[in-house]
Scaffold this active site. Sequence first.
Site, PDB file in Angstrom:
ATOM      1  N   CYS A  41       0.823  -1.198   0.000  1.00 30.57           N
ATOM      2  CA  CYS A  41       0.000   0.000   0.000  1.00 30.57           C
ATOM      3  C   CYS A  41       0.875   1.273   0.000  1.00 30.57           C
ATOM      4  CB  CYS A  41      -0.978  -0.039   1.171  1.00 30.57           C
ATOM      5  SG  CYS A  41      -2.381   1.083   0.975  1.00 30.57           S
ATOM      6  N   HIS A  74      -3.657  -5.658   1.245  1.00 29.51           N
ATOM      7  CA  HIS A  74      -3.350  -5.981   2.642  1.00 29.51           C
ATOM      8  C   HIS A  74      -3.784  -7.417   2.948  1.00 29.51           C
ATOM      9  CE1 HIS A  74      -2.328  -1.913   4.025  1.00 29.51           C
ATOM     10  NE2 HIS A  74      -3.320  -1.468   3.277  1.00 29.51           N
TER      11      HIS A  74
END
Length: 521
Positions: A343, A457
């Site tokens: 991310c 994630h």
Amino acid sequence: MIKEENNKLIDNKTIMIQGTASDVGKSMVATALCRIFARNNFKVAPFKSWNMSLNSAVTAGGGEIGIAQVIQAEAAGVEPVVDMQPILVKPKGNGLSQVIVRGKPIGKMGQQKDSKYMRMALKNIELALNKLRENNDIVVMEGAGSPVEINVKEWDLANMKVATLFKSPVILVTDVARGGALAALVGTLRLMEKEERELVKGLIINRFRGDFDLLKPGLDFLEEYTGKPVLGVIPYLKDIRLPEEDSASLQLQGGKSTEQRDLKIGIIQLPHMSNFTDFSPLSLAKDVSLTYVSTPLQVRGLDLIIIPGTKSTTSDLEYIKNKGLAQEIQFSARKGVPVIGICGGYQMMGQFLYDPYHTEGEREETRGLGLLPVKTHFLAEKTTHQVKAISRGGPLLLQGLEGEEITAYEIHMGESSYTEQGNKSFIFNIFSRSDKCVKIEDGSLSENRLHFGTYLHGLFNNDILRNTLLNNLRLRKGLVPIKRSLSYQKGLIADYDQLADIVEDSLDMDLIYSMCSKKYI
């Protein structure tokens, strides 16, 4: 509602766990109670009205809530929903925070609150709690910090304001390992208003190590002085793995130094690091040393560098540049040490980061680490989804994973794309987003196939991906691969049960059940 299996009548439907301070064990006790109640055939939901945390996850509906309530929902055997945490605040730095209401961001807020904010928050808290009470036998509520921080009590949306909504019985927890536990309990009770103190129905001593006979006089004093029963003493739990909620709780995973294990993985410790629970599964392997790296010297000698997610990508990128960490990461990458970015870490690994909407701050352009041929544009809207994807097996560390399906989730406010000079080599094909069929290519790969980044994630929760990556790391070091697959999910469920067993044996559960009942048979 009477449960015939155990003849307990749950009437109040709520019970609240508060603490004498942060990190005294509120989340752990709430998780244990969720598991205990669920194992006794009650439909249970966790609830935390307000929370400040950078560790969050995404519900099936695409809403964002704190990781602790996701863990508690898992322990209770139910799907997490946004009503379990109606207000989530994520610090961004410079006194600003992103406010998330019922799973969706509504904007930024400074440290000062006003009556309009309080009315909005309390309305959403009451609506969410009412919905959970209607659909469950019991709601296990968790407070935050201390309920008697006098300077902020007027604005406290996590503790007694919520307990008084339905006159919820409160259990007060303290951490004896810190020292001063008896004084903390007495002082907390003394600072409460009379009507608040009346809601406290019992006390718990957590993380006890030592001779119980030496503690017993203190417990007798507590009961006599406060008029509140001590519900039990929970021992110090060192062998149970539960993901930590906040970065203040970060510890070395695995308990051994880097020199004592074969594989050395370092996670760059960013000031606004988020979702560091992404990496907890890596510590399952006994030959892995997982460390949080905060100095350039600690980067040297690592077998894998991971740059995690962050709530403030450009600010944290400047931080690691100023600390010399960025230069050490780039040097290690040139020497052949693989780097993975998740991310915000993925965004940092690119060539440039552009912020036309000032989502991150005042700076509109920032130079990245240059490890991946991508550029990132920050957007005004946040992307939050549970996803399913197919691995393309491009990176050397993911060789052998081609065609495997994984589950993950997205939380980001930017989009990354290849530069004109970059060869397009994606890592994952996303085929499901929030249960909708999609065709989205995710991630980026370096030219030498050693470094990669992704927006996904929860990757390492996937056993096949984690074990494939670790075995490829072992092969790079001339070590023997480990064929036996370790299941992170099965291990977590076993830990929930072990936690429930210990807590159930340590507490007066009959008294706890009676707190939730008008009648106890």
